[in-house]
Design an enzyme around this catalytic site. Structure first.
Site, PDB file in Angstrom:
ATOM      1  N   LEU A  65       0.677  -1.159   0.071  1.00  0.00           N
ATOM      2  CA  LEU A  65       0.020  -0.060   0.025  1.00  0.00           C
ATOM      3  C   LEU A  65       0.758   1.287  -0.084  1.00  0.00           C
ATOM      4  O   LEU A  65       1.906   1.284   0.383  1.00  0.00           O
ATOM      5  CB  LEU A  65      -0.715  -0.042   1.194  1.00  0.00           C
ATOM      6  N   PRO A  66       0.376   2.352  -0.475  1.00  0.00           N
ATOM      7  CA  PRO A  66       0.911   3.737  -0.598  1.00  0.00           C
ATOM      8  C   PRO A  66       1.812   4.320   0.751  1.00  0.00           C
ATOM      9  O   PRO A  66       2.828   4.334   0.807  1.00  0.00           O
ATOM     10  CB  PRO A  66      -0.045   4.538  -0.918  1.00  0.00           C
ATOM     11  N   THR A  96       6.249   0.535   2.272  1.00  0.00           N
ATOM     12  CA  THR A  96       7.268   1.290   2.769  1.00  0.00           C
ATOM     13  C   THR A  96       6.639   2.206   3.739  1.00  0.00           C
ATOM     14  O   THR A  96       5.959   3.096   3.332  1.00  0.00           O
ATOM     15  CB  THR A  96       8.106   2.252   1.831  1.00  0.00           C
ATOM     16  N   LYS A 171      15.322   0.035   5.262  1.00  0.00           N
ATOM     17  CA  LYS A 171      14.605   0.709   4.263  1.00  0.00           C
ATOM     18  C   LYS A 171      14.899   2.387   4.311  1.00  0.00           C
ATOM     19  O   LYS A 171      15.326   2.830   3.551  1.00  0.00           O
ATOM     20  CB  LYS A 171      13.254   0.606   3.795  1.00  0.00           C
ATOM     21  N   LYS A 246       8.690  11.115   0.244  1.00  0.00           N
ATOM     22  CA  LYS A 246       8.217  10.613   1.020  1.00  0.00           C
ATOM     23  C   LYS A 246       8.800   9.580   2.034  1.00  0.00           C
ATOM     24  O   LYS A 246       9.033   9.582   3.410  1.00  0.00           O
ATOM     25  CB  LYS A 246       7.000   9.376   0.487  1.00  0.00           C
TER      26      LYS A 246
END
Ligand code: NAD
Length: 296
Positions: A65-66, A96, A171, A246
């Site tokens: 998902l975003p 992420t 990440k 982001k």
């Protein structure tokens, strides 16, 4: 294996296709009917909601998902996965998101009797399609061992990073460094070219000298240096500036929560923010070099 998959966008769509190619039976859900139709054509069953998918017979549910808000609503909402799934079903979130949200969702899952891993990826849409993603996995060793054969259908480097949320930690740390190194390479390339050097000669020197890094030798931001880099096709495709923004936001927020200084990370975030505010958010992040180039 019977696998549920929620989030069939640029990354999740090709990842789900690779699971079908590997012989798994998929039930999928996305808010986009076009994405659902693409997976249905490839042989997946479709569900009408995350709740319906969770109530089905999937042994494992993967989400892609975003951002954190979507992950929270899909897992923790009244009509979400945890309110509807039976205990024992394995959960893997590949989105992420910030480490604290990852930990919160994993704790709620485990409290409900569902083992959960965070497994964000790197490798972009090309890696998702080719099945060569790197998975950075947080969770118990036992759960990691169980998930490895499934993740191997979508990626080639599957790395256990430690306890729950450590996949997200790896990440954000890596992507913060990538965002910073791309700005460094951009600054050096723009300086050298402005001083009269040929871009490809300068890149060749950097790439055989101590300045070499992934941003210089694999993804050089100067147009024409690398034929297959986004810089040589008008900065289209690749990894969007807003996605980099982001990830830098996630790094800054995680650092703020624990009082860890990230001076260059915060400065990099402001540079990408400036570039995005100028209308460039959808360009590949290596277009940040345009902040430096006198001719643009
Ligand atoms: P995307 O926007 O293309 O896809 C997200 C999908 O989730 C969309 O299809 C959307 O309809 C769906 N969605 C949103 N809310 C939903 C909900 N409540 N229920 C069901 N579906 C919902 O994004 P993407 O590029 O596929 O990225 C997914 C994640 O992977 C992000 O967290 C991103 O940061 C990460 N990531 C992306 C890349 C990349 O190169 N695109 C690389 C590495 C990691």
């Amino acid at each position: 294996m019977k696998i549920g998959f929620v989030g069939l966008g640029n990354m999740g769509g090709p990842m789900a296709l690779n699971l079908i190619k590997a012989g798994h039976t998929l039930t999928v859900f996305d808010l986009s009917s076009a994405s659902l139709a693409r997976l249905s054509e490839a042989g997946a069953h479709t569900a009408e909601s995350p709740a319906a998918l969770a109530q089905g017979d999937s042994e494992l549910i993967i989400t892609m998902l975003p951002a954190a808000a979507h992950v929270k609503s899909v897992y923790l909402g009244d009509t979400g996965i945890l309110a509807n799934v039976r205990p024992g079903v394995f959960l893997i979130d590949c989105s992420t998101i910030d480490p604290l949200t990852a930990r919160e969702v994993a704790k709620a899952a485990v409290d409900h009797g569902n083992p959960m891993l965070d497994a964000p990826v790197s490798g972009g849409t090309g890696g998702a399609t080719a099945g060569t993603l790197t998975f950075m996995v947080g969770g118990s060793v036992n759960d990691f061992d169980l998930a490895q054969p499934i993740l191997s259908a979508m990626g080639k480097n599957i790395v256990h990073c430690g306890n729950s949320s450590n996949g997200q930690v790896a990440k954000v740390a890596n992507n913060m460094l990538l965002g910073i190194s791309m700005i460094g390479v951009s600054e050096a390339m723009a300086l050298g070219v402005s001083l009269g050097m040929e871009a490809s000669v300068l890149a060749g020197i950097i790439n055989t000298s101590s300045g070499r890094c992934w941003s210089s030798d694999t993804y050089n931001p100067f147009p024409g240096v690398l034929e297959n880099a986004p810089a040589s096709r008008g900065y289209s495709g690749g990894f969007g500036t807003d996605l980099m923004l982001k990830d830098l936001g996630l790094a800054s927020e995680a650092a703020r929560q624990i009082g860890q200084p990230v001076l260059l990370g915060a400065f990099a975030q402001q540079l990408y923010q400036t570039f995005s505010a100028q209308g460039n958010g959808s360009l590949d992040f290596s277009a940040i070099i345009n902040l430096y180039r006198k001719e643009t």
